[in-house]
Write a protein that holds these residues in place. Structure first.
Motif, mmCIF file in Angstrom:
data_model
loop_
_atom_site.group_PDB
_atom_site.id
_atom_site.type_symbol
_atom_site.label_atom_id
_atom_site.label_comp_id
_atom_site.label_asym_id
_atom_site.label_seq_id
_atom_site.Cartn_x
_atom_site.Cartn_y
_atom_site.Cartn_z
ATOM 1 N N GLN A 144 25.355 -11.673 33.766
ATOM 2 C CA GLN A 144 26.764 -11.889 33.438
ATOM 3 C C GLN A 144 27.054 -11.375 32.030
ATOM 4 O OE1 GLN A 144 27.633 -16.048 33.921
ATOM 5 N NE2 GLN A 144 26.949 -16.081 36.045
ATOM 6 N N ALA A 145 26.197 -11.726 31.088
ATOM 7 C CA ALA A 145 26.386 -11.276 29.701
ATOM 8 C C ALA A 145 26.268 -9.752 29.603
ATOM 9 C CB ALA A 145 25.373 -11.955 28.781
ATOM 10 N N THR A 146 25.353 -9.163 30.349
ATOM 11 C CA THR A 146 25.185 -7.707 30.332
ATOM 12 C C THR A 146 26.457 -7.009 30.794
ATOM 13 O OG1 THR A 146 22.812 -7.913 30.730
ATOM 14 C CG2 THR A 146 23.810 -5.790 31.254
ATOM 15 N N VAL A 147 27.032 -7.491 31.878
ATOM 16 C CA VAL A 147 28.261 -6.871 32.395
ATOM 17 C C VAL A 147 29.401 -7.045 31.402
ATOM 18 C CG1 VAL A 147 30.017 -7.038 34.204
ATOM 19 C CG2 VAL A 147 27.608 -7.005 34.817
ATOM 20 N N VAL A 148 29.530 -8.213 30.808
ATOM 21 C CA VAL A 148 30.598 -8.437 29.819
ATOM 22 C C VAL A 148 30.432 -7.491 28.643
ATOM 23 C CG1 VAL A 148 31.512 -10.090 28.131
ATOM 24 C CG2 VAL A 148 31.076 -10.819 30.472
ATOM 25 N N LEU A 149 29.219 -7.344 28.136
ATOM 26 C CA LEU A 149 28.989 -6.457 26.995
ATOM 27 C C LEU A 149 29.245 -4.995 27.347
ATOM 28 C CD1 LEU A 149 25.818 -8.123 25.447
ATOM 29 C CD2 LEU A 149 28.143 -8.105 24.514
ATOM 30 N N CYS A 150 28.802 -4.571 28.525
ATOM 31 C CA CYS A 150 29.016 -3.174 28.932
ATOM 32 C C CYS A 150 30.502 -2.865 29.117
ATOM 33 C CB CYS A 150 28.261 -2.883 30.232
ATOM 34 S SG CYS A 150 26.473 -2.823 30.055
ATOM 35 N N VAL A 151 31.217 -3.749 29.791
ATOM 36 C CA VAL A 151 32.648 -3.526 30.016
ATOM 37 C C VAL A 151 33.411 -3.565 28.683
ATOM 38 C CG1 VAL A 151 34.725 -4.498 31.097
ATOM 39 C CG2 VAL A 151 32.611 -4.305 32.414
ATOM 40 N N THR A 152 33.006 -4.461 27.798
ATOM 41 C CA THR A 152 33.643 -4.525 26.480
ATOM 42 C C THR A 152 33.457 -3.208 25.729
ATOM 43 O OG1 THR A 152 33.278 -6.907 26.353
ATOM 44 C CG2 THR A 152 33.687 -5.765 24.280
ATOM 45 N N TYR A 153 32.243 -2.688 25.732
ATOM 46 C CA TYR A 153 31.986 -1.412 25.055
ATOM 47 C C TYR A 153 32.837 -0.295 25.653
ATOM 48 C CZ TYR A 153 29.759 2.872 23.605
ATOM 49 O OH TYR A 153 29.543 4.126 23.106
ATOM 50 N N LEU A 154 32.871 -0.229 26.992
ATOM 51 C CA LEU A 154 33.650 0.830 27.637
ATOM 52 C C LEU A 154 35.144 0.695 27.336
ATOM 53 C CD1 LEU A 154 31.836 1.020 31.082
ATOM 54 C CD2 LEU A 154 31.642 2.607 29.159
ATOM 55 N N CYS A 155 35.643 -0.532 27.264
ATOM 56 C CA CYS A 155 37.052 -0.737 26.906
ATOM 57 C C CYS A 155 37.319 -0.297 25.470
ATOM 58 C CB CYS A 155 37.438 -2.205 27.072
ATOM 59 S SG CYS A 155 37.618 -2.744 28.772
ATOM 60 N N LEU A 156 36.400 -0.640 24.574
ATOM 61 C CA LEU A 156 36.605 -0.286 23.165
ATOM 62 C C LEU A 156 36.552 1.220 22.945
ATOM 63 C CD1 LEU A 156 34.601 -3.125 21.386
ATOM 64 C CD2 LEU A 156 37.089 -2.886 21.612
ATOM 65 N N ILE A 157 35.759 1.925 23.736
ATOM 66 C CA ILE A 157 35.699 3.391 23.633
ATOM 67 C C ILE A 157 37.037 4.013 24.021
ATOM 68 C CG2 ILE A 157 34.703 5.424 24.810
ATOM 69 C CD1 ILE A 157 32.913 4.390 22.698
ATOM 70 N N ASN A 158 37.709 3.412 25.019
ATOM 71 C CA ASN A 158 38.951 3.993 25.550
ATOM 72 C C ASN A 158 40.206 3.568 24.808
ATOM 73 O OD1 ASN A 158 37.807 5.495 27.665
ATOM 74 N ND2 ASN A 158 37.519 3.631 28.840
ATOM 75 N N ILE A 159 40.166 2.467 24.095
ATOM 76 C CA ILE A 159 41.379 1.923 23.483
ATOM 77 C C ILE A 159 41.582 2.523 22.086
ATOM 78 C CG2 ILE A 159 42.423 -0.180 22.579
ATOM 79 C CD1 ILE A 159 41.211 -1.635 24.939
ATOM 80 N N ARG A 160 42.810 2.891 21.804
ATOM 81 C CA ARG A 160 43.148 3.497 20.521
ATOM 82 C C ARG A 160 43.834 2.497 19.584
ATOM 83 N NH1 ARG A 160 40.340 7.097 22.242
ATOM 84 N NH2 ARG A 160 40.997 8.880 23.448
ATOM 85 N N LYS A 161 44.522 1.520 20.139
ATOM 86 C CA LYS A 161 45.304 0.592 19.334
ATOM 87 C C LYS A 161 44.434 -0.551 18.826
ATOM 88 C CE LYS A 161 49.466 1.708 21.826
ATOM 89 N NZ LYS A 161 50.445 1.304 22.784
ATOM 90 N N LYS A 162 44.645 -0.888 17.561
ATOM 91 C CA LYS A 162 43.818 -1.912 16.922
ATOM 92 C C LYS A 162 44.043 -3.291 17.546
ATOM 93 C CE LYS A 162 42.379 -3.597 12.467
ATOM 94 N NZ LYS A 162 42.424 -3.438 11.046
#
Length: 191
Positions: free
Chosen positions: A71-89
């Motif tokens: 569960q923690a692995t998926v949360v961390l991976c999805v968080t990283y992928l979201c942060l790579i794509n998001i431009r707004k602070k």
């Protein structure tokens, strides 16, 4: 008890669960593709995607999301992928806050699981030592009894020191945990 995590979710929720799983895979696919198309941290992104895909594929064959580390692995991976794509602070801060809450909930669940397992092991050792009254007291420290192992041990205690006033507790536990172990134990007790 279904074959895998996804099927279990769909069976428990119904047609809405099927739609939710489909939408999650759709949005996750879009997230992975856009992260792979961005040129930021290519090797790190590739490794995160590989880990995420490996966990999601493993969930097709077994129940791995019952384990907190996945569960923690998926949360961390999805968080990283979201942060790579998001431009707004403000979006990044929101994603980090939500992820932190998820990880905090996973951590609290892990501590609760550790406490319950420790309680079960202590109670089992007391039962093996023949200290049934102390075993019952140990099991009653964490109520209600939510998991199967503790329920079976508690039933063993109630049946081995059977009194008429325990009958309602026994029937209640049998209704909550209708499995082969409890019914076999009940049959062995009445034989």
């Amino acid at each position: 008890y279904a074959f895998n995590d996804y099927w279990q979710f769909i069976i428990e929720i119904g047609i809405i669960g099927f739609v939710i799983v489909g939408l999650l895979f759709y949005f996750l696919g879009k997230l992975v593709l856009s992260a792979m198309n961005s040129k930021k941290h290519i090797w790190l992104t590739a490794n995160v995607v590989s880990i995420l895909v490996a966990v999601l594929i493993a969930a097709l064959f077994t129940h791995i999301f019952e384990q907190l580390r996945y569960q923690a692995t998926v949360v961390l991976c999805v968080t990283y992928l979201c942060l790579i794509n998001i431009r707004k602070k403000w979006c990044s801060i929101s994603i980090l806050s939500i992820s932190s809450l998820f990880l905090l909930a996973i951590g609290f669940k892990g501590m609760e699981t550790y406490r319950i397992n420790n309680n079960y092991n202590t109670a089992l050792n007391l039962y093996i030592a023949g200290l049934k009254k102390e075993c019952k007291i140990e099991l009653q420290k964490i109520t209600p009894i939510k998991d199967n192992k503790r329920a079976v041990l508690y039933l063993q205690i109630l049946m081995s020191s059977y009194h008429l006033n325990y009958e309602k507790e026994i029937l209640k536990l049998l209704a909550q945990y209708p499995n082969a172990n409890t019914y076999k134990m009940l049959g062995d007790f009445h034989v």
